[in-house]
Design a protein around this motif. Structure first.
Motif, short mmCIF file in Angstrom:
data_model
loop_
_atom_site.label_atom_id
_atom_site.label_comp_id
_atom_site.label_asym_id
_atom_site.label_seq_id
_atom_site.Cartn_x
_atom_site.Cartn_y
_atom_site.Cartn_z
N SER B 126 0.83 -1.20 0.00
CA SER B 126 0.00 0.00 0.00
C SER B 126 0.86 1.26 0.00
O SER B 126 0.63 2.19 -0.77
N LEU B 127 1.89 1.27 0.86
CA LEU B 127 2.76 2.44 0.92
C LEU B 127 3.56 2.59 -0.37
O LEU B 127 3.81 3.68 -0.85
N LEU B 128 3.90 1.41 -0.94
CA LEU B 128 4.58 1.41 -2.23
C LEU B 128 3.72 2.07 -3.31
O LEU B 128 4.20 2.87 -4.11
N TRP B 129 2.44 1.74 -3.31
CA TRP B 129 1.54 2.33 -4.31
C TRP B 129 1.33 3.81 -4.08
O TRP B 129 1.17 4.58 -5.02
N ARG B 151 0.56 14.05 -17.16
CA ARG B 151 0.62 13.50 -15.81
C ARG B 151 -0.74 13.57 -15.15
O ARG B 151 -1.54 14.45 -15.47
N LEU B 152 -0.98 12.65 -14.23
CA LEU B 152 -2.28 12.63 -13.55
C LEU B 152 -2.07 12.74 -12.04
O LEU B 152 -1.04 12.33 -11.52
N PHE B 153 -3.08 13.28 -11.37
CA PHE B 153 -3.05 13.34 -9.91
C PHE B 153 -3.87 12.18 -9.37
O PHE B 153 -4.98 12.35 -8.89
N TRP B 154 -3.31 11.00 -9.47
CA TRP B 154 -4.05 9.76 -9.21
C TRP B 154 -4.86 9.80 -7.91
O TRP B 154 -6.08 9.80 -7.92
N LEU B 155 -4.13 9.78 -6.81
CA LEU B 155 -4.81 9.62 -5.52
C LEU B 155 -5.29 10.94 -4.94
O LEU B 155 -5.97 10.96 -3.93
N GLN B 156 -4.91 12.04 -5.59
CA GLN B 156 -5.39 13.34 -5.11
C GLN B 156 -6.63 13.78 -5.88
O GLN B 156 -7.24 14.78 -5.54
N ALA B 161 -9.33 8.43 -8.02
CA ALA B 161 -8.81 7.66 -6.87
C ALA B 161 -9.32 6.22 -6.87
O ALA B 161 -8.57 5.28 -6.64
N LYS B 162 -10.63 6.05 -7.14
CA LYS B 162 -11.18 4.68 -7.12
C LYS B 162 -10.58 3.84 -8.23
O LYS B 162 -10.26 2.66 -8.04
N ALA B 163 -10.39 4.47 -9.41
CA ALA B 163 -9.77 3.75 -10.53
C ALA B 163 -8.36 3.33 -10.15
O ALA B 163 -7.92 2.22 -10.48
N ALA B 164 -7.65 4.20 -9.42
CA ALA B 164 -6.29 3.86 -8.99
C ALA B 164 -6.32 2.63 -8.08
O ALA B 164 -5.46 1.75 -8.19
N ASN B 246 -13.55 12.13 0.30
CA ASN B 246 -14.29 10.89 0.58
C ASN B 246 -14.49 9.99 -0.63
O ASN B 246 -15.35 9.12 -0.63
N ALA B 247 -13.68 10.19 -1.67
CA ALA B 247 -13.84 9.38 -2.88
C ALA B 247 -13.49 7.92 -2.64
O ALA B 247 -13.93 7.04 -3.37
N THR B 248 -12.65 7.64 -1.63
CA THR B 248 -12.33 6.24 -1.33
C THR B 248 -12.82 5.86 0.06
O THR B 248 -12.26 4.97 0.70
N LEU B 249 -13.85 6.56 0.51
CA LEU B 249 -14.49 6.14 1.76
C LEU B 249 -15.32 4.90 1.44
O LEU B 249 -16.47 4.99 1.04
N PHE B 250 -14.69 3.72 1.57
CA PHE B 250 -15.40 2.48 1.27
C PHE B 250 -16.23 2.07 2.48
O PHE B 250 -16.00 2.54 3.60
N TYR B 251 -17.16 1.17 2.23
CA TYR B 251 -18.16 0.84 3.24
C TYR B 251 -17.54 0.36 4.55
O TYR B 251 -17.89 0.84 5.63
#
Lengths: 288, 302
Positions: B126-129, B151-156, B161-164, B246-251
């Protein structure tokens, strides 16, 4: 006369040009698959200043081996290693003993309710673990088992997981019944048949279960996160986070510690790969 | 009854041994499955912050839940991850398994290489990603710029973010690949030879032999993958803490926070039961649909 060219999927050799094409493709994807791991090991040998160079440098120069002793001593990481080892050992042993016991009963012994109980085993395979998480936490809290290893070990001495019971039962079914019957005529009890006939013959399946179980407990994150709050009790999976906080991450130390954590699994997987694949195949999990 | 047992001591002994052998599992089932399931249902009808005594509130937690925007958001995020991620993941695992079934040099080595990422400790990977998706230094953007792409701002970026997270999951196809490979190895070569004699091409063989023969393994993987993906937690907990926006606020991340950060055991239990019912419905639908596409040897179809 009919000649069969044995170049269908899974049989015989491919023509040279096809083999070459596949080699190129598999190697290219393989490099992509291994890139994160290669980066992990490469970073574990870098100086802090060399980590974020652009373009990325894959072979560290100079090699800084000092990351390893530093990573292992800056947190009590050696302690985390042995904590993880202890939990993994006892949980895996419990899984092997109790899952194989249940599997033996379901494969070999007749008793009322067997079909229903086995269906129950299979249905728990589909049960999401979050449903039981909170009451289980409250149970262990009331038993004062927080900050002990018991919540991470005891459940695995009580059945060892539906998946493992299923896998072992399928494997036991492939062992010829005549062996049991011969032993029974010689006066062997069910306990002896289990311990001296079934278990020795089921080594590939037991090896498979061991590997699944070791990998799972070695890397387990949620259980230690919930149950182990005292840093002295932490496992490596939780301890790794100690190299990283919101503002900065000591990447080289983190990656050195990660390599230390990963290495035993890689060695295990390499040395047991044969059993692993064979065990899954024989178990019939793949549908036959 | 007793007379029957006395008359058949061996049978009685077998019954007794059977129960003794399953006793550990049965205890585990009662203590860690059946008991907690009933308990969590009961807790979901209470208000309980652990330190204060539980108070019965009936359906209040459920009415609160169905009025909670974050509940819907986390459900949406999770559904996105499940319905886009699982099919792609399974397709890649199937393609990898078929490639790993080829008879070429070094195939054992390739199997190990493709499997290795899935045994990497999740915190490390996870930290690697987190680093790979770093907009400035990360490998993902280095690869993009090498291809001449922006360039993309993947996790930002809340849209990406979900696609990442789904892309990350592709490195963990190893487990499914191994099970599918075992399934492929179990297909009798004679079937392919017969098809070849009948003039079937590679696609026809795949469509009419490989897919039906492998369908039980695909089904098994699909069921467990969907249940697993609905419970995605660790990566989001480590990498994004639910962000950005909250884009990766999973259940399960939302549930974890309710239970173990805010100690709202009643509300968290209600969340758990709603997820359980959703998963149950999806599993049921899949079993119903499986009649149409899963082929079991020895089963006669109308």
């Amino acid at each position: 006369m009919i000649t069969i060219r044995r170049n269908r999927i899974g049989t015989g050799h491919l023509p040279v040009w096809q083999e070459l094409l596949w080699q190129l493709l598999l190697a290219a994807i393989g490099i992509v698959m291994l890139a994160p791991l290669a980066w992990l090991i490469s970073t574990s040998l870098k100086e802090p200043g060399a980590i974020f160079k652009l373009p990325p440098v894959w072979i560290p120069n100079p090699v800084r081996l000092a990351n390893y002793p530093e990573a292992l001593t800056s947190l009590p990481f050696i302690r985390f290693f042995f904590n993880t080892l202890t939990i993994t050992f006892w949980a895996t042993l419990g899984t092997l003993v109790t899952a194989s016991m249940a599997a033996y009963a379901f494969a070999r012994l007749r008793f009322p309710g067997r079909g229903f109980l086995f269906a129950l085993v299979l249905s728990t395979l589909m049960l999401p673990s979050v449903v039981t998480l909170i009451p289980t936490f409250i149970l262990f809290r009331n038993l004062h088992w927080i900050d002990t290893y018991l919540p991470l070990i005891v459940p695995f001495w009580l059945g060892g997981g539906a998946f493992n019971i299923f896998l072992l039962r399928q494997f036991f079914l492939t062992i010829p019944l005549e062996l049991d019957e011969a032993a029974r005529i010689d006066g062997a009890s069910n306990y002896r048949i289990y311990a001296q006939i079934i278990l020795p013959l089921a080594q590939p399946a037991l090896a498979t279960v061991s590997i699944f179980s070791i990998i799972a407990h070695w890397n387990e994150f949620v259980l230690p996160l919930i149950y182990l709050h005292d840093m002295n009790k932490w496992t490596m999976a939780i301890g790794l986070q100690g190299f990283s906080d919101l503002y900065s991450t000591q990447w080289n130390l983190l990656m050195a510690a990660s390599t230390v954590m990963l290495l035993p699994l890689i060695i295990l997987f390499f040395s047991a790969q044969r059993y692993y694949l064979e065990g899954i195949q024989m178990s019939g999990i793949a549908g036959r | 009854m007793i007379r029957k047992w006395i008359g058949r001591p061996l049978l009685w002994q077998e019954y007794r041994d059977g129960y003794i052998f399953i006793l550990p599992w049965l205890l585990g089932f009662l203590i860690f499955v059946a008991g907690p399931m009933i308990a969590s249902l009961l807790i979901s009808f209470t208000r309980w912050e652990i330190v204060t005594p539980a108070r019965w509130v009936g359906l209040e937690q459920y009415t609160k839940l169905f009025a909670d925007d974050r509940f819907y958001l986390s459900l949406y995020n999770t559904a996105y991850y499940v319905f886009l991620g699982v099919p792609l993941h399974l397709l890649l695992a199937l393609l990898a398994a078929m490639a790993m079934n080829l008879n070429i040099r070094g195939i054992r080595f390739y199997r190990t290489v493709y499997f290795l990422p899935s045994i990497t400790p999740v915190v490390a990977s996870s930290l690697l990603w987190l680093w790979i998706f770093n907009p400035e230094f990360g490998l993902a953007n280095s690869a993009l710029s090498a291809l001449g792409l922006p360039r993309l701002f993947w996790l930002q970026d809340p849209r990406l973010a979900k696609a990442a997270f789904i892309i990350m999951s592709f490195w963990n196809i190893g487990g499914q690949m191994v099970i599918l490979l075992a399934g492929l190895k179990g297909i009798p070569p004679a079937l392919y030879e017969a098809a070849h004699i009948d003039g079937a091409g590679a696609w026809a063989s795949f469509r009419n032999i490989t897919l039906p023969m492998l369908s039980p393994a695909i089904f098994f993987n699909l069921i467990l993958a969907i249940i697993g993906a609905f419970q995605v937690f660790t990566q989001a907990y480590i990498i994004t803490q639910g962000g950005p926006e909250n884009a990766t606020l999973f259940y399960v991340l939302y549930l974890y926070r309710a239970a173990f950060e805010n100690f709202r055991m009643g509300y968290a239990s209600a969340l758990a039961w709603v997820l359980f019912i959703i998963i149950l419905i999806f599993t049921y639908i899949q079993f119903k649909l499986s009649d149409r596409w899963v082929f079991y040897e020895g089963e006669v179809k109308e």
